[in-house]
Scaffold this motif. Sequence first.
Motif, PDB file in Angstrom:
ATOM      1  N   GLU A 136       0.865  -1.168   0.000  1.00  0.00           N
ATOM      2  CA  GLU A 136       0.000   0.000   0.000  1.00  0.00           C
ATOM      3  C   GLU A 136       0.906   1.224   0.000  1.00  0.00           C
ATOM      4  N   GLY A 137       0.776   2.078  -1.029  1.00  0.00           N
ATOM      5  CA  GLY A 137       1.671   3.217  -1.180  1.00  0.00           C
ATOM      6  C   GLY A 137       1.251   4.466  -0.433  1.00  0.00           C
ATOM      7  N   LEU A 195       0.952  10.243   0.504  1.00  0.00           N
ATOM      8  CA  LEU A 195      -0.496  10.360   0.341  1.00  0.00           C
ATOM      9  C   LEU A 195      -1.136  10.584   1.705  1.00  0.00           C
ATOM     10  N   PRO A 196      -1.918  11.642   1.865  1.00  0.00           N
ATOM     11  CA  PRO A 196      -2.492  11.947   3.177  1.00  0.00           C
ATOM     12  C   PRO A 196      -3.609  10.991   3.552  1.00  0.00           C
ATOM     13  N   LEU A 197      -3.797  10.805   4.854  1.00  0.00           N
ATOM     14  CA  LEU A 197      -4.950  10.053   5.341  1.00  0.00           C
ATOM     15  C   LEU A 197      -6.161  10.970   5.253  1.00  0.00           C
ATOM     16  N   SER A 198      -7.093  10.658   4.374  1.00  0.00           N
ATOM     17  CA  SER A 198      -8.187  11.591   4.124  1.00  0.00           C
ATOM     18  C   SER A 198      -9.496  10.846   3.898  1.00  0.00           C
ATOM     19  N   PRO A 246      -6.862   9.226  -1.170  1.00  0.00           N
ATOM     20  CA  PRO A 246      -6.617   8.203  -2.179  1.00  0.00           C
ATOM     21  C   PRO A 246      -5.533   7.219  -1.735  1.00  0.00           C
ATOM     22  N   TYR A 247      -5.574   6.039  -2.312  1.00  0.00           N
ATOM     23  CA  TYR A 247      -4.566   5.031  -2.030  1.00  0.00           C
ATOM     24  C   TYR A 247      -3.823   4.681  -3.315  1.00  0.00           C
ATOM     25  N   LEU A 248      -2.786   3.887  -3.174  1.00  0.00           N
ATOM     26  CA  LEU A 248      -1.955   3.516  -4.320  1.00  0.00           C
ATOM     27  C   LEU A 248      -1.490   2.086  -4.150  1.00  0.00           C
ATOM     28  N   GLY A 249      -1.823   1.233  -5.093  1.00  0.00           N
ATOM     29  CA  GLY A 249      -1.358  -0.145  -5.056  1.00  0.00           C
ATOM     30  C   GLY A 249       0.002  -0.268  -5.715  1.00  0.00           C
ATOM     31  N   ILE A 250       1.013  -0.541  -4.908  1.00  0.00           N
ATOM     32  CA  ILE A 250       2.363  -0.776  -5.437  1.00  0.00           C
ATOM     33  C   ILE A 250       2.465  -2.239  -5.844  1.00  0.00           C
ATOM     34  N   ASN A 275      -5.692   4.137 -13.981  1.00  0.00           N
ATOM     35  CA  ASN A 275      -4.493   4.960 -14.012  1.00  0.00           C
ATOM     36  C   ASN A 275      -4.282   5.641 -12.663  1.00  0.00           C
ATOM     37  N   GLN A 276      -3.224   5.292 -11.970  1.00  0.00           N
ATOM     38  CA  GLN A 276      -2.915   5.853 -10.662  1.00  0.00           C
ATOM     39  C   GLN A 276      -1.699   6.765 -10.737  1.00  0.00           C
ATOM     40  N   SER A 277      -1.460   7.379 -11.885  1.00  0.00           N
ATOM     41  CA  SER A 277      -0.201   8.089 -12.077  1.00  0.00           C
ATOM     42  C   SER A 277      -0.041   9.295 -11.167  1.00  0.00           C
ATOM     43  N   LEU A 278      -1.136   9.979 -10.803  1.00  0.00           N
ATOM     44  CA  LEU A 278      -1.000  11.128  -9.905  1.00  0.00           C
ATOM     45  C   LEU A 278      -0.575  10.672  -8.513  1.00  0.00           C
ATOM     46  N   CYS A 279      -1.182   9.589  -8.021  1.00  0.00           N
ATOM     47  CA  CYS A 279      -0.771   9.045  -6.721  1.00  0.00           C
ATOM     48  C   CYS A 279       0.651   8.501  -6.792  1.00  0.00           C
ATOM     49  N   ALA A 280       0.989   7.859  -7.909  1.00  0.00           N
ATOM     50  CA  ALA A 280       2.354   7.356  -8.082  1.00  0.00           C
ATOM     51  C   ALA A 280       3.341   8.515  -8.131  1.00  0.00           C
ATOM     52  N   LEU A 281       2.951   9.614  -8.759  1.00  0.00           N
ATOM     53  CA  LEU A 281       3.825  10.783  -8.816  1.00  0.00           C
ATOM     54  C   LEU A 281       4.069  11.338  -7.416  1.00  0.00           C
TER      55      LEU A 281
END
Length: 444
Positions: A258-259, A264-267, A271-275, A326-332
């Motif tokens: 979990e990225g 990424l803020p707790l909100s 949003p979350y990110l699957g690595i 597409n999770q590119s913003l979270c990945a960025l």
Amino acid sequence: MPYVPHTDDEVRDMLATIGVDSIEDLFAEISSDMRPASFDMPEGLSEMDVLTKLEAMAARNATDRVSFLGAGFYDHYIPAAVDALTMRGEFYTAYTPYQPEASQGTLQAIFEYQTAITRLLGMECANASVYDGGTALYEALMMAVRKTKRRKIVVSEALNPIYRVMLASYTSNLDIEFVTVPHKDGQTDIEGLKAAIDGETAALLVQNPNFFGSINDFTELFNACRENKAVSVISSYPVLQTLLKTPGDMGADIAVAEGQSLGLPLSFGGPYLGIMTCTKKMVRQMPGRIVGRTEDSEGRTGYVLTLQAREQHIRRQKATSNICSNQSLCALRALVHMCALGEMGLKRAARVSVERAHVCAERLTAIDGVEMLTKGPFGNEFAVTLPINAYEAIARLTERGYVPGFPLGRYYKDLENGLLVACTEKTSEEQIGIFAEMLKGALK
């Protein structure tokens, strides 16, 4: 944004074009028991009134709590540079980079993210297109099923139970057999897992640190997978990978995470990110997209979508997944976060988080009736047992401004008094001291 409804004349024109006389006739095919009970909606409000109402509702949220809650999602400090860079219009509005000639910036950002993640986890390949840690684990499971043509999955009960619920949901209509090996007082039962692996096993799913915070080296266990031609899958905590033996060094075939802890803020749930990372031999089974670097006819560096095995790109029956996005913003954000902190900054954040957790464990277990459930090495999270039900302790402390942790009884029926406590670099020793004194008072 203002909403302008259709006029009565426009509604009549549309109904006439369709060939029905009324709105009721339009929905005649829907049985009465499946229709809404009423369309009697409240009167609309002006923009000013809506904002006033929503601001009042938002003000009711308690944003000043001191939290020791973890369970897979952690409150790490996010450098100001992360917001400043990722909120730039060229990143913030970019979506799927289908046209490489117009998406070089986005493609390069994904490529750099992939590079950073593979280095962090010690793996060979990474993608940037999975929703969250639980979805990534499911995708890893399906990679193993496709690779081995087997249906048996061996799972540690010390794997995040939230993820295990997700796995059960995603596979409810699939012919997948789960063999869950119980934990032993918060410890991953390595010998039990090893005994459960056989020639019918598609994948082994473990976590490091496990849900209770305990740290393991799964090298021998992954060797057992290899001997049985099963796929070894590990769920990791990215921040602690700067201190722990990496999945790659353990010999994992697939490593997911979990990225959220990387910028990424707790909100309120996202949003979350699957690595998602894997070895080269597994890359053809990986869902989503992989960006590659190449050169054009003039020798200039360019970035392209090297591998994309979604149903949008190939024949549906050959697609590896249809749920990735597409999770590119979270990945960025994760990339900028890692670059802003650098190797030393990431290690310091991990080290301080672990140190604070050990200080907290010492303070809590000094209280009569509080005992460690977690045995052996642990990271920035640990489990204790209380002399009262954990929910009762949580209620008493939360109303005073401190959230003491996660109630283990929510997913483990024999641990109603179990409390999972997490610390990060944002947790001060003063807060730990106050927490310990408040818990001591609550237990009297």
